[in-house]
Design a protein around this motif. Sequence first.
Motif, short mmCIF file in Angstrom:
data_model
loop_
_atom_site.label_atom_id
_atom_site.label_comp_id
_atom_site.label_asym_id
_atom_site.label_seq_id
_atom_site.Cartn_x
_atom_site.Cartn_y
_atom_site.Cartn_z
N HIS A 220 0.86 -1.19 0.00
CA HIS A 220 0.00 0.00 0.00
C HIS A 220 0.89 1.24 0.00
O HIS A 220 1.43 1.64 1.03
CB HIS A 220 -0.92 0.01 1.23
CG HIS A 220 -1.96 1.09 1.21
ND1 HIS A 220 -3.32 0.84 1.03
CD2 HIS A 220 -1.86 2.43 1.35
CE1 HIS A 220 -3.99 1.97 1.06
NE2 HIS A 220 -3.13 2.96 1.25
N HIS B 48 1.23 5.25 -2.05
CA HIS B 48 0.65 6.23 -2.99
C HIS B 48 1.75 6.81 -3.87
O HIS B 48 2.16 7.96 -3.69
CB HIS B 48 -0.04 7.35 -2.21
CG HIS B 48 -1.19 6.91 -1.36
ND1 HIS B 48 -2.50 7.03 -1.78
CD2 HIS B 48 -1.25 6.34 -0.14
CE1 HIS B 48 -3.32 6.56 -0.83
NE2 HIS B 48 -2.58 6.13 0.18
N GLU C 94 -7.25 2.73 -3.13
CA GLU C 94 -7.74 2.60 -1.77
C GLU C 94 -9.24 2.84 -1.74
O GLU C 94 -9.72 3.81 -2.29
CB GLU C 94 -6.99 3.62 -0.90
CG GLU C 94 -7.39 3.68 0.55
CD GLU C 94 -6.32 4.40 1.40
OE1 GLU C 94 -5.31 4.87 0.88
OE2 GLU C 94 -6.54 4.48 2.61
N HIS D 88 -5.87 -2.46 5.29
CA HIS D 88 -4.69 -1.59 5.33
C HIS D 88 -4.70 -0.76 6.61
O HIS D 88 -5.74 -0.21 6.98
CB HIS D 88 -4.71 -0.72 4.05
CG HIS D 88 -4.34 0.71 4.25
ND1 HIS D 88 -3.05 1.11 4.53
CD2 HIS D 88 -5.08 1.84 4.21
CE1 HIS D 88 -3.03 2.43 4.64
NE2 HIS D 88 -4.24 2.89 4.46
N ASP E 124 2.49 2.86 3.20
CA ASP E 124 1.51 3.94 3.08
C ASP E 124 2.21 5.27 2.80
O ASP E 124 1.71 6.32 3.16
CB ASP E 124 0.59 4.05 4.30
CG ASP E 124 -0.69 4.82 4.00
OD1 ASP E 124 -1.02 5.00 2.80
OD2 ASP E 124 -1.37 5.27 4.96
MN MN Z 1 -3.38 5.14 2.05
#
Ligand code: MN
Length: 258
Positions: free
Chosen positions: A13, A15, A92, A156, A204
């Motif tokens: 996970h 971005h 997400e 997550h 994350d």
């Molecule tokens: Mn996230």
Amino acid sequence: MSDQGTVSGVDFHCHLDLYPDHAAAIAEAEAARIYTLAVTTTPKAWPRNHRLTQDTRYVRAALGLHPQLVAERPDDLALWQRYLPETRYVGEVGLDAGPRHYKSLPAQTAAFRTVLECCAKAGEKILTVHSVRAASAVLDLIQAHLPPSRAVVVMHWFTGSKSEANRALELGCYFSVNAEMANSDRGTTLLATLPIDRVLSETDGPFTKTDGRPARPSDVSTAVEVIARVQGISFEAATMAIEGNLRRLLSSGTTSDS
Ligand code: MN
């Protein structure tokens, strides 16, 4: 993933499209051989994410509809549905009942329910799910609308209770864990009780920090260190378990891993 044996880490996970240089962030994860699930927050970001990861061996893009953005982007759900056939990876997605987003919970719930129904209908999807202050509601919706035979759900940054975690395990969910989850006693206690065969690592990024700057996929070993310490196993054992979990997850319900 055609060459699982050569993976040097798993960031399930991250971005990547929120870093200053999106393409460079993908190239770095790819060069470091970190299997990275590049999540997105709006389907408007999908075409570019999809294009940039079309030929990568280790980086996969996920089609997202972030619960914190659902209320202000009413057109996103239809766009999300339009792109769904283009990908196996979803996220997400989920619910956020924190103080800033509580008011949009009805809209979030309607959107997440549609997301789950579409994934159930399509089959063979892998989801990364946000559940801030909403673990029970998220699990209720998954149980009602997404049979485990139709998808794999990864919770997550899970911050629910022990009994909610048990319920997620019963529903077949995995948990992606980042280094900051062990910053609270509650998080550490929960992490210690998760079965290692349901645990993945994540950063994350850029929302967590390593050495004071936004974490990148190549920093995911900090999450593995935390998982190993809290579980009372070696770093090597945690690494092997996570890579085995990734292989099992990617091969579930399908013969292809693209
Ligand atoms: Mn996230």
